[in-house]
Design a protein around this motif. Structure first.
Motif, short mmCIF file in Angstrom:
data_model
loop_
_atom_site.label_atom_id
_atom_site.label_comp_id
_atom_site.label_asym_id
_atom_site.label_seq_id
_atom_site.Cartn_x
_atom_site.Cartn_y
_atom_site.Cartn_z
N GLY A 8 0.83 -1.21 0.00
CA GLY A 8 0.00 0.00 0.00
C GLY A 8 0.87 1.26 0.00
O GLY A 8 1.96 1.26 0.57
N GLU A 9 0.36 2.31 -0.63
CA GLU A 9 1.19 3.50 -0.82
C GLU A 9 1.41 4.31 0.45
O GLU A 9 2.22 5.23 0.47
N ASN A 10 0.70 3.99 1.53
CA ASN A 10 0.93 4.73 2.76
C ASN A 10 1.96 4.07 3.68
O ASN A 10 2.25 4.56 4.75
N PHE A 11 2.53 2.95 3.26
CA PHE A 11 3.64 2.35 4.01
C PHE A 11 4.94 2.99 3.51
O PHE A 11 5.05 3.36 2.33
N VAL A 12 5.92 3.09 4.40
CA VAL A 12 7.06 3.96 4.08
C VAL A 12 7.88 3.48 2.88
O VAL A 12 8.37 4.30 2.10
N THR A 13 8.04 2.18 2.71
CA THR A 13 8.84 1.69 1.58
C THR A 13 8.22 2.14 0.26
O THR A 13 8.90 2.67 -0.62
N ARG A 14 6.93 1.92 0.16
CA ARG A 14 6.23 2.23 -1.09
C ARG A 14 6.10 3.74 -1.28
O ARG A 14 6.19 4.24 -2.40
N LYS A 15 5.92 4.45 -0.17
CA LYS A 15 5.83 5.90 -0.26
C LYS A 15 7.13 6.44 -0.88
O LYS A 15 7.12 7.31 -1.75
N ILE A 16 8.25 5.86 -0.44
CA ILE A 16 9.55 6.32 -0.94
C ILE A 16 9.78 5.85 -2.38
O ILE A 16 10.22 6.63 -3.24
N SER A 17 9.46 4.59 -2.68
CA SER A 17 9.73 4.10 -4.05
C SER A 17 8.92 4.90 -5.07
O SER A 17 9.41 5.27 -6.14
N ARG A 18 7.69 5.21 -4.71
CA ARG A 18 6.82 5.96 -5.61
C ARG A 18 7.29 7.40 -5.77
O ARG A 18 7.31 7.95 -6.87
N ALA A 19 7.71 7.99 -4.65
CA ALA A 19 8.16 9.38 -4.71
C ALA A 19 9.45 9.49 -5.53
O ALA A 19 9.59 10.42 -6.34
N ALA A 20 10.36 8.56 -5.33
CA ALA A 20 11.63 8.61 -6.08
C ALA A 20 11.33 8.53 -7.58
O ALA A 20 11.87 9.30 -8.38
N ALA A 21 10.43 7.62 -7.94
CA ALA A 21 10.07 7.47 -9.36
C ALA A 21 9.40 8.74 -9.88
O ALA A 21 9.71 9.22 -10.98
N ALA A 22 8.47 9.30 -9.08
CA ALA A 22 7.75 10.50 -9.51
C ALA A 22 8.71 11.67 -9.68
O ALA A 22 8.60 12.46 -10.64
N ILE A 23 9.67 11.80 -8.78
CA ILE A 23 10.64 12.90 -8.87
C ILE A 23 11.49 12.75 -10.12
O ILE A 23 11.71 13.69 -10.88
N LYS A 24 11.95 11.52 -10.36
CA LYS A 24 12.78 11.25 -11.54
C LYS A 24 12.04 11.62 -12.83
O LYS A 24 12.61 12.14 -13.78
N LEU A 25 10.73 11.37 -12.84
CA LEU A 25 9.93 11.63 -14.04
C LEU A 25 9.41 13.07 -14.11
O LEU A 25 8.65 13.41 -15.02
N GLY A 26 9.78 13.87 -13.11
CA GLY A 26 9.31 15.26 -13.10
C GLY A 26 7.86 15.40 -12.68
O GLY A 26 7.23 16.44 -12.89
N LEU A 27 7.30 14.37 -12.07
CA LEU A 27 5.89 14.42 -11.64
C LEU A 27 5.76 14.91 -10.21
O LEU A 27 4.66 15.17 -9.74
N ALA A 28 6.86 14.95 -9.47
CA ALA A 28 6.85 15.48 -8.10
C ALA A 28 8.16 16.18 -7.86
O ALA A 28 9.16 15.94 -8.57
N LYS A 29 8.15 17.09 -6.87
CA LYS A 29 9.37 17.87 -6.62
C LYS A 29 10.12 17.38 -5.40
O LYS A 29 11.34 17.48 -5.30
N ASP A 30 9.35 16.89 -4.41
CA ASP A 30 10.02 16.51 -3.17
C ASP A 30 9.23 15.41 -2.46
O ASP A 30 8.17 15.00 -2.93
N LEU A 31 9.76 15.01 -1.30
CA LEU A 31 9.13 13.95 -0.51
C LEU A 31 9.21 14.37 0.96
O LEU A 31 10.27 14.73 1.45
N VAL A 32 8.06 14.32 1.62
CA VAL A 32 8.03 14.67 3.05
C VAL A 32 7.71 13.41 3.84
O VAL A 32 6.69 12.75 3.59
#
Ligand code: GDP
Length: 330
Positions: A191-215
């Protein structure tokens, strides 16, 4: 004749891996679902679209976990050799905001199923997916099957109750009931609210320019993180033994949130320090004591050995999120 298994929580991360594993072993697999025609977007969507499998070797049944009469009917109709009880409200953070529902689903449903077991054919085997959260603020580290429970959140309390109840039914009625005390286990299906997945998704989104940061919350928090595919194989092994028992499923290794950040962002050629900030909002009360499992019994009795390393697992999750998000972007 093919063995028959019933899985509660079949649409989730663990349920879907377990269903795939059991189908591979030649089982007829039955799953309990909340909505019979709504498997789209769940982790068993692929299986349900496969005409060779769906309604031939994989069958779904509708039942609300809170409805004992419906559970009883499905369990009696299916006549499973093995029941895998994985369904739960399993998010620790959320369990504070929905404590009653967490206990209703996670603790009381287990009791309901155990009670129904009394009326099923003798020899039906039952697996309960317990959790390291039952150890809460652990009395000893690493924990093994004899470590007393000391839960510190509603989810942990519910799991401690359900695990003890499973033990009581095993001892009183001599049922083949096993508890797997599962440490955190992850995969691209987490699930996306667990920390591993939250991070994997954010890293991918940042790389693709879909997100700027991760909190996120604490980057020093530590867990014993394994792979869900390894853990579901362990569940099956537990029910293949002539005697029931309790087993710790864990890697026996601690990693920190910082380790996840390192591997996840590195996988995509990024430095996590450039993108990650912390916020009180995601912090938990101080975690005193380490949730670290000693899987020696599972190694020895079940010959269970995890095949995934932590590094490979985080890389797999990042690549999977990257592929999904880039397809969406196109
Ligand atoms: P849990 O062990 O079942 O609670 O699994 P989680 O993946 O939700 O949390 C694992 C650890 O990561 C806990 O110690 C959290 O406090 C820590 N953590 C740090 N930042 C975050 C965050 O942003 N979200 C979540 N869910 N956990 C975080």
């Amino acid at each position: 004749m093919a063995k028959r298994a019933l899985i509660t929580g079949i649409t989730g991360q663990d349920g879907s891996y377990l269903a795939e594993w059991l189908l591979k072993q030649g089982y007829e697999v039955h799953g309990l679902v909340r909505r019979i025609n709504a498997t789209g977007g769940t982790h068993i969507e692929g299986l349900c679209k496969d005409p060779e499998i769906f309604n031939r070797r994989l069958f779904l049944h509708f039942a609300e976990l809170r409805e004992a009469s419906a559970l009883r009917r499905v369990l009696a109709d299916v006549g499973a050799d093995e029941i895998y009880h994985l369904a739960a409200q399993s998010h620790v953070g959320l369990s504070f905001d929905m404590a009653e529902i967490t206990c209703e689903i996670t603790a009381m449903t287990t009791l309901r199923l155990l009670s129904i077991l009394r009326d099923l054919p003798v020899g039906t085997r039952f697996f309960h997916a317990s959790s390291s959260e039952a150890f809460g603020r652990p009395i000893a580290s690493p924990q093994d099957e004899t470590t007393p429970f000391n839960p510190v959140n509603p989810y942990g309390c519910a799991k401690a109750y359900a695990t003890n109840m499973a033990r009581v039914y095993r001892e009183n009625y001599h049922f083949h009931i096993s508890n797997g005390i599962l440490y955190n286990h992850e995969s691209p299906r987490r699930g996306e609210n667990f920390v591993t997945r939250k991070i994997s998704r954010a890293a991918a989104a940042i790389k693709l320019g879909l997100a700027k940061d991760l909190v996120i919350g604490s980057i020093d928090a530590q867990r014993d993180w394994g792979h869900a595919e390894d853990f579901t194989r362990g569940m099956w092994l537990a029910l293949q033994q002539s005697e029931p028992g309790d087993y710790i499923f864990a890697t026996g290794k601690l990693h920190s949130v910082r380790d996840i950040l390192e591997i996840a962002f590195n996988t995509l050629g990024l430095k996590w320090q450039d993108f990650v900030t912390q916020d009180e909002k995601f912090m938990r009360p101080p975690e005193l004591g380490q949730l670290l499992g000693n899987p020696a019994k599972a190694h020895q009795v079940l010959n269970w050995h995890p095949e995934w390393t932590f590094e490979r697992m985080i890389e797999q999750m990042v690549r999977s999120d990257f592929n999904t998000l880039s397809a969406q972007k196109r």
